[in-house]
Design an enzyme around this catalytic site. Structure first.
Site, PDB file in Angstrom:
ATOM      1  N   ASP A  64      -0.603  -8.595   4.717  1.00  0.00           N
ATOM      2  CA  ASP A  64      -1.044  -7.314   5.283  1.00  0.00           C
ATOM      3  C   ASP A  64       0.142  -6.437   5.646  1.00  0.00           C
ATOM      4  O   ASP A  64       0.064  -5.611   6.569  1.00  0.00           O
ATOM      5  CB  ASP A  64      -1.900  -7.583   6.526  1.00  0.00           C
ATOM      6  CG  ASP A  64      -2.644  -6.355   6.997  1.00  0.00           C
ATOM      7  OD1 ASP A  64      -3.026  -6.313   8.191  1.00  0.00           O
ATOM      8  OD2 ASP A  64      -2.836  -5.413   6.190  1.00  0.00           O
TER       9      ASP A  64
ATOM     10  N   LYS B  35       2.694  -2.608   1.132  1.00  0.00           N
ATOM     11  CA  LYS B  35       1.854  -2.927  -0.030  1.00  0.00           C
ATOM     12  C   LYS B  35       2.691  -3.193  -1.281  1.00  0.00           C
ATOM     13  O   LYS B  35       2.275  -3.948  -2.139  1.00  0.00           O
ATOM     14  CB  LYS B  35       0.844  -1.796  -0.258  1.00  0.00           C
ATOM     15  CG  LYS B  35       0.061  -1.418   1.022  1.00  0.00           C
ATOM     16  CD  LYS B  35      -0.446  -2.625   1.796  1.00  0.00           C
ATOM     17  CE  LYS B  35      -0.836  -2.275   3.218  1.00  0.00           C
ATOM     18  NZ  LYS B  35      -1.053  -3.492   4.080  1.00  0.00           N
TER      19      LYS B  35
ATOM     20  N   ASP C 239      -5.091  -7.968   2.435  1.00  0.00           N
ATOM     21  CA  ASP C 239      -5.796  -6.785   2.922  1.00  0.00           C
ATOM     22  C   ASP C 239      -5.433  -5.580   2.051  1.00  0.00           C
ATOM     23  O   ASP C 239      -4.434  -5.591   1.331  1.00  0.00           O
ATOM     24  CB  ASP C 239      -5.392  -6.507   4.388  1.00  0.00           C
ATOM     25  CG  ASP C 239      -6.257  -5.424   5.024  1.00  0.00           C
ATOM     26  OD1 ASP C 239      -5.785  -4.763   5.961  1.00  0.00           O
ATOM     27  OD2 ASP C 239      -7.414  -5.213   4.572  1.00  0.00           O
ATOM     28  N   ASN C 240      -6.263  -4.544   2.088  1.00  0.00           N
ATOM     29  CA  ASN C 240      -5.937  -3.222   1.535  1.00  0.00           C
ATOM     30  C   ASN C 240      -5.728  -3.156   0.031  1.00  0.00           C
ATOM     31  O   ASN C 240      -4.909  -2.347  -0.439  1.00  0.00           O
ATOM     32  CB  ASN C 240      -4.668  -2.670   2.197  1.00  0.00           C
ATOM     33  CG  ASN C 240      -4.733  -2.682   3.695  1.00  0.00           C
ATOM     34  OD1 ASN C 240      -3.958  -3.352   4.363  1.00  0.00           O
ATOM     35  ND2 ASN C 240      -5.681  -1.945   4.254  1.00  0.00           N
TER      36      ASN C 240
ATOM     37  N   GLU D 232     -10.525   0.082   7.802  1.00  0.00           N
ATOM     38  CA  GLU D 232     -10.745  -0.055   9.244  1.00  0.00           C
ATOM     39  C   GLU D 232     -11.105   1.300   9.875  1.00  0.00           C
ATOM     40  O   GLU D 232     -10.455   2.295   9.625  1.00  0.00           O
ATOM     41  CB  GLU D 232      -9.506  -0.640   9.942  1.00  0.00           C
ATOM     42  CG  GLU D 232      -8.188   0.001   9.604  1.00  0.00           C
ATOM     43  CD  GLU D 232      -7.467  -0.715   8.469  1.00  0.00           C
ATOM     44  OE1 GLU D 232      -8.132  -1.301   7.592  1.00  0.00           O
ATOM     45  OE2 GLU D 232      -6.242  -0.666   8.439  1.00  0.00           O
TER      46      GLU D 232
HETATM   47  O1  LIG Z   1       0.890  -0.055   5.858  1.00  0.00           O
HETATM   48  C1  LIG Z   1       0.041  -0.842   6.245  1.00  0.00           C
HETATM   49  N1  LIG Z   1       0.356  -2.049   6.714  1.00  0.00           N
HETATM   50  C2  LIG Z   1       1.752  -2.459   6.794  1.00  0.00           C
HETATM   51  C3  LIG Z   1       2.422  -1.893   8.034  1.00  0.00           C
HETATM   52  O2  LIG Z   1       3.658  -2.449   8.223  1.00  0.00           O
HETATM   53  C4  LIG Z   1      -1.408  -0.440   6.253  1.00  0.00           C
HETATM   54  C5  LIG Z   1      -1.736   0.895   6.020  1.00  0.00           C
HETATM   55  C6  LIG Z   1      -3.072   1.324   6.038  1.00  0.00           C
HETATM   56  C7  LIG Z   1      -3.424   2.752   5.790  1.00  0.00           C
HETATM   57  C8  LIG Z   1      -2.558   3.779   6.179  1.00  0.00           C
HETATM   58  C9  LIG Z   1      -2.897   5.093   5.949  1.00  0.00           C
HETATM   59  C10 LIG Z   1      -4.107   5.409   5.331  1.00  0.00           C
HETATM   60  F1  LIG Z   1      -4.445   6.699   5.119  1.00  0.00           F
HETATM   61  C11 LIG Z   1      -4.972   4.410   4.930  1.00  0.00           C
HETATM   62  C12 LIG Z   1      -4.629   3.078   5.158  1.00  0.00           C
HETATM   63  C13 LIG Z   1      -4.100   0.402   6.306  1.00  0.00           C
HETATM   64  C14 LIG Z   1      -3.771  -0.939   6.523  1.00  0.00           C
HETATM   65  O3  LIG Z   1      -4.755  -1.854   6.778  1.00  0.00           O
HETATM   66  C15 LIG Z   1      -2.443  -1.370   6.487  1.00  0.00           C
HETATM   67  O4  LIG Z   1      -2.207  -2.705   6.684  1.00  0.00           O
HETATM   68 MG   LIG Z   2      -4.025  -3.809   6.502  1.00  0.00          MG
END
Ligand SMILES: O=C(NCCO)c1cc(-c2ccc(F)cc2)cc(O)c1O
Ligand SMILES: [Mg+2]
Length: 214
Positions: A141, A144, A169-170, A199
């Site tokens: 997580d 990316k 995740d993601n 989320e």
């Molecule tokens: O960068 C992420 N994680 C690493 C941090 O060191 C991360 C970003 C997002 C996200 C952000 C900006 C948006 F517009 C949509 C999603 C969501 C997540 O669950 C994530 O884990």
């Molecule tokens: Mg995430």
């Protein structure tokens, strides 16, 4: 005092959650992040899928890449039996500081080691420095663009065994297309996609489970 969002989340938890009660910590982070300020915790919809995969795997040695505020560390560790080991890697010192306090407040700090630094440096240390044999479960997580290289690094360091679960995740938002292509086509994993939602938002997202064939 010019606080960060992460410090505001911590303050809300300390004020509103019940010390030693992981579920109340999870519920209050979700409450704050859905009502006041969005933040990148895995959240409750994807969190329930995470819970189910963890319960199914019943892991003893777990690695998380990307601690952030500790939400998924609390989420995972609240399900684990005593004596398991949970390592979580966080590059950002401010995030790591908040995460430690949230994990402590939840009463789970004895199970958790928050390792500050880059995954590229820490993953090769797990066997010798942290006495890890192999990992039963990895929650991915973090950044990316690091999902694929770090999965390959876990393989190279012989940290995965037949049946090791890598849950990411993601894989839709922000997305990890090279990771998805790799685990689905390299022939070393059995993959399952779990559609869900980003989320605290209505946007589609998903988790990908990749089970190492050994
Ligand atoms: O960068 C992420 N994680 C690493 C941090 O060191 C991360 C970003 C997002 C996200 C952000 C900006 C948006 F517009 C949509 C999603 C969501 C997540 O669950 C994530 O884990
Ligand atoms: Mg995430």
């Amino acid at each position: 005092l010019c606080q960060t969002k992460e410090q505001r989340i911590l303050d809300f938890v300390l004020k509103n959650a019940v010390r030693g009660d992981p579920q109340s910590v999870i519920d209050n982070i979700d409450k704050y992040c859905s009502q006041r300020e969005w933040s990148m915790n895995v959240g409750n919809e994807k969190g329930i899928i995470l819970d189910n995969v963890v319960k199914e795997s019943n892991p003893s040695t777990i690695l998380e890449l990307g601690t952030y505020c500790g939400y998924s560390a609390v989420r995972i560790c609240r399900l684990l039996k005593p004596g398991v080991r949970f390592f979580t890697v966080e590059f950002n010192p401010a995030y790591a500081a908040v995460a430690k306090q949230i994990i402590e407040f939840a009463g789970l700090i004895d199970k958790v080691q928050v390792l500050e630094g880059s995954t590229g440096d820490i993953i090769p240390q797990l066997k010798k420095k942290y006495e890890v044999d192999t990992l039963d479960f990895v929650f991915v997580d973090h950044w990316k663009d690091k999902y694929k290289p770090d999965t390959q690094l876990l393989e190279k360091c012989n940290l995965l065994r037949k049946g090791s679960v890598v849950l990411a995740d993601n894989v839709i938002v922000p997305g990890a297309p090279d990771f998805l292509e790799y685990v689905r086509n390299c022939g070393k994993y059995d993959c399952t996609n779990f559609p869900s939602f980003l989320e605290y938002m209505d946007e589609k997202d998903a988790l990908e489970k990749a089970v190492f064939r050994g």
